[in-house]
Design an enzyme around this catalytic site. Structure first.
Site, PDB file in Angstrom:
ATOM      1  CG  LEU A   1      19.617 -16.367 -29.004  1.00 29.23           C
ATOM      2  CD1 LEU A   1      19.329 -15.317 -27.950  1.00 29.23           C
ATOM      3  CD2 LEU A   1      19.367 -17.767 -28.448  1.00 29.23           C
TER       4      LEU A   1
ATOM      5  N   GLY B   1      29.015 -16.174 -25.462  1.00 28.93           N
ATOM      6  CA  GLY B   1      30.029 -16.888 -26.238  1.00 28.93           C
ATOM      7  C   GLY B   1      30.937 -17.796 -25.433  1.00 28.93           C
ATOM      8  CB  SER B   2      30.856 -19.364 -22.066  1.00 31.42           C
ATOM      9  OG  SER B   2      29.710 -20.175 -22.032  1.00 31.42           O
ATOM     10  CG  ASN B   3      28.516 -23.480 -25.008  1.00 31.81           C
ATOM     11  OD1 ASN B   3      28.864 -24.621 -24.721  1.00 31.81           O
ATOM     12  ND2 ASN B   3      27.535 -22.850 -24.369  1.00 31.81           N
TER      13      ASN B   3
ATOM     14  CG  LEU C   1      13.770 -20.205 -37.877  1.00 32.59           C
ATOM     15  CD1 LEU C   1      13.743 -21.243 -36.754  1.00 32.59           C
ATOM     16  CD2 LEU C   1      12.344 -19.856 -38.290  1.00 32.59           C
ATOM     17  CB  ILE C   2      19.045 -21.718 -39.717  1.00 33.15           C
ATOM     18  CG1 ILE C   2      19.896 -21.695 -38.439  1.00 33.15           C
ATOM     19  CG2 ILE C   2      19.934 -21.897 -40.946  1.00 33.15           C
ATOM     20  CD1 ILE C   2      20.886 -20.557 -38.337  1.00 33.15           C
TER      21      ILE C   2
ATOM     22  CG  ASN D   1      20.996 -25.104 -31.691  1.00 30.75           C
ATOM     23  OD1 ASN D   1      21.711 -24.157 -31.357  1.00 30.75           O
ATOM     24  ND2 ASN D   1      19.788 -25.295 -31.170  1.00 30.75           N
TER      25      ASN D   1
ATOM     26  CG  HIS E   1      17.555 -26.233 -26.481  1.00 29.61           C
ATOM     27  ND1 HIS E   1      17.159 -24.956 -26.826  1.00 29.61           N
ATOM     28  CD2 HIS E   1      16.689 -26.653 -25.531  1.00 29.61           C
ATOM     29  CE1 HIS E   1      16.091 -24.628 -26.112  1.00 29.61           C
ATOM     30  NE2 HIS E   1      15.789 -25.640 -25.326  1.00 29.61           N
TER      31      HIS E   1
END
Ligand code: GAR
Length: 201
Positions: free
Chosen positions: A96, A23-25, A98-99, A113, A115
């Site tokens: 991680l 969760g750093s982002n 799939l939506i 998202n 990547h």
């Protein structure tokens, strides 16, 4: 479970962040928009009850929610809850799974998202974390970077919004490259999210 906060300004674009791990982002995004006059980070959702992102969000005063696979893939609870809470955008910051279709339909061109590589290379199922950087180094590529893109029904394939590059040096280990890429993510992800939201507003 997230409860609606009746004191929030419902005219302000509101963002929910999904993250599966560290969760750093997510933290960078919350800090960047804290006190922002036009955009609000309203909640953090995770599929992982042990994810450090939960503590990071709680420390910064952001509501959290944990859901499981059945809720996510076999019910409409998540999109219904987001819509009921006036969420306008979904940001995936190290999420991680799939939506599912019901979430994509609720937020067309509004799920973003990040990547940790230059898509379309080094994306797809199973390509996350150090695996991405290991593949980049094994390929002999001399540059890597980040890709910010809209999300569709496949892993890492939606329309690309933004890319930034960094070098891959001969002595790099996956860990060293990961740090360089993370720095790029932290530098650009909040700013690009802000541009997308403000452009639509
Ligand atoms: C980030 O590097 C992000 O790009 C990646 O997970 C990491 C999460 O780091 N996402 C993917 O690989 C998606 N395919 P963080 O938890 O420290 O923000």
């Amino acid at each position: 479970m997230y409860l609606c906060d009746t004191f929030k300004d419902f005219n302000m674009p509101r963002i929910a962040v999904f993250a599966s791990g560290n969760g750093s982002n997510a933290q960078r995004i919350i800090e960047y928009f804290a006190g922002h006059s036009a955009i609000s980070i309203d909640m953090v959702l995770t599929n992982n009850p042990g994810a450090p992102v939960l503590k990071r969000a709680e420390n910064l005063g952001v509501s959290t929610m944990v859901f499981n696979r059945t809720t996510f893939y076999e019910t409409g609870i998540i999109p219904e809850m987001l819509v009921a809470n006036h969420i306008d955008y979904v940001v995936l910051a190290g999420f991680l799974w799939l939506i599912p279709g019901n979430l994509l339909q609720a937020y067309p061109a509004r799920i973003i998202n990040i990547h940790p590589a230059l898509l379309p290379k080094y994306g797809g199922k199973g390509m996350y974390g150090l695996k991405v950087h290991e593949a980049v180094i094994a390929s002999g590529d001399r540059e890597s970077g980040i890709t910010i893109h809209f999300v569709d029904e496949k892993y890492d394939e939606g329309k690309i919004i933004f890319q930034a590059k960094c070098p891959v040096n001969e002595a790099d280990t996956p860990e060293i490259l990961a740090e360089r890429v993370h720095a790029l993510e932290h530098r650009w992800f909040p700013e690009v999210i802000g541009e997308i939201v403000m452009r639509d507003t």
